[in-house]
Scaffold this motif. Structure first.
Motif, PDB file in Angstrom:
ATOM      1  N   ILE A 109      44.033  39.053 -23.308  1.00  9.22           N
ATOM      2  CA  ILE A 109      43.841  40.376 -22.938  1.00  9.22           C
ATOM      3  C   ILE A 109      43.514  41.366 -24.007  1.00  9.22           C
ATOM      4  O   ILE A 109      43.708  40.876 -25.424  1.00  9.22           O
ATOM      5  N   ASP A 110      42.756  42.257 -23.857  1.00  6.70           N
ATOM      6  CA  ASP A 110      42.256  43.249 -25.042  1.00  6.70           C
ATOM      7  C   ASP A 110      43.198  44.238 -25.319  1.00  6.70           C
ATOM      8  O   ASP A 110      43.938  44.346 -24.860  1.00  6.70           O
ATOM      9  N   ILE A 111      42.790  44.757 -26.533  1.00  9.84           N
ATOM     10  CA  ILE A 111      43.726  45.975 -27.113  1.00  9.84           C
ATOM     11  C   ILE A 111      43.843  46.972 -26.134  1.00  9.84           C
ATOM     12  O   ILE A 111      45.218  47.517 -26.062  1.00  9.84           O
ATOM     13  N   LYS A 112      42.930  47.406 -25.574  1.00 11.70           N
ATOM     14  CA  LYS A 112      43.157  48.564 -24.679  1.00 11.70           C
ATOM     15  C   LYS A 112      44.120  48.243 -23.201  1.00 11.70           C
ATOM     16  O   LYS A 112      44.773  48.972 -23.192  1.00 11.70           O
ATOM     17  N   THR A 113      43.716  46.940 -22.911  1.00 14.62           N
ATOM     18  CA  THR A 113      44.718  46.754 -21.726  1.00 14.62           C
ATOM     19  C   THR A 113      46.207  46.595 -22.308  1.00 14.62           C
ATOM     20  O   THR A 113      47.043  46.912 -21.560  1.00 14.62           O
ATOM     21  N   TYR A 114      46.320  45.797 -23.530  1.00 16.23           N
ATOM     22  CA  TYR A 114      47.681  45.796 -24.096  1.00 16.23           C
ATOM     23  C   TYR A 114      48.339  47.176 -24.273  1.00 16.23           C
ATOM     24  O   TYR A 114      49.420  47.181 -23.962  1.00 16.23           O
ATOM     25  N   HIS A 115      47.584  47.935 -24.815  1.00 11.90           N
ATOM     26  CA  HIS A 115      47.890  49.450 -25.096  1.00 11.90           C
ATOM     27  C   HIS A 115      48.644  50.083 -23.848  1.00 11.90           C
ATOM     28  O   HIS A 115      49.760  50.754 -23.896  1.00 11.90           O
ATOM     29  N   ASP A 116      47.875  49.830 -22.809  1.00 16.20           N
ATOM     30  CA  ASP A 116      48.123  50.481 -21.306  1.00 16.20           C
ATOM     31  C   ASP A 116      49.479  49.686 -20.785  1.00 16.20           C
ATOM     32  O   ASP A 116      50.322  50.446 -20.417  1.00 16.20           O
ATOM     33  N   ILE A 117      49.496  48.752 -21.051  1.00 17.86           N
ATOM     34  CA  ILE A 117      50.731  47.818 -20.589  1.00 17.86           C
ATOM     35  C   ILE A 117      51.811  48.280 -21.319  1.00 17.86           C
ATOM     36  O   ILE A 117      52.999  48.327 -21.051  1.00 17.86           O
ATOM     37  N   TYR A 118      51.814  48.421 -22.976  1.00 14.61           N
ATOM     38  CA  TYR A 118      52.916  48.542 -23.714  1.00 14.61           C
ATOM     39  C   TYR A 118      53.366  49.855 -23.372  1.00 14.61           C
ATOM     40  O   TYR A 118      54.535  50.277 -23.397  1.00 14.61           O
TER      41      TYR A 118
END
Length: 63
Positions: free
Chosen positions: A36-45
């Motif tokens: 997963i990319d950083i934007k997706t990870y940030h949203d999930i986090y």
């Protein structure tokens, strides 16, 4: 979003995460592995952190 995160975890592992922290750790591993990319990870986090999730990386070991 949380329901989708849980569904994805359960489909891959064939069981539900024991805690919301396990769910966060799962998605951190997906990010580290480039799944997963950083934007997706940030949203999930952000979503999981709002629900009280704490990363295994954030837990301080006793000294």
């Amino acid at each position: 979003m949380l329901n989708q995160l849980l569904n994805d975890f359960e489909m891959e592992h064939k069981f539900a995460p024991h805690t919301i922290d396990n769910l966060l750790d799962y998605y951190q591993k997906k990010y580290i592995n480039g799944e997963i990319d950083i934007k997706t990870y940030h949203d999930i986090y952000s979503c999981l952190h709002e629900k009280g999730a704490v990363s295994a990386h954030e837990i301080k070991s006793p000294e």
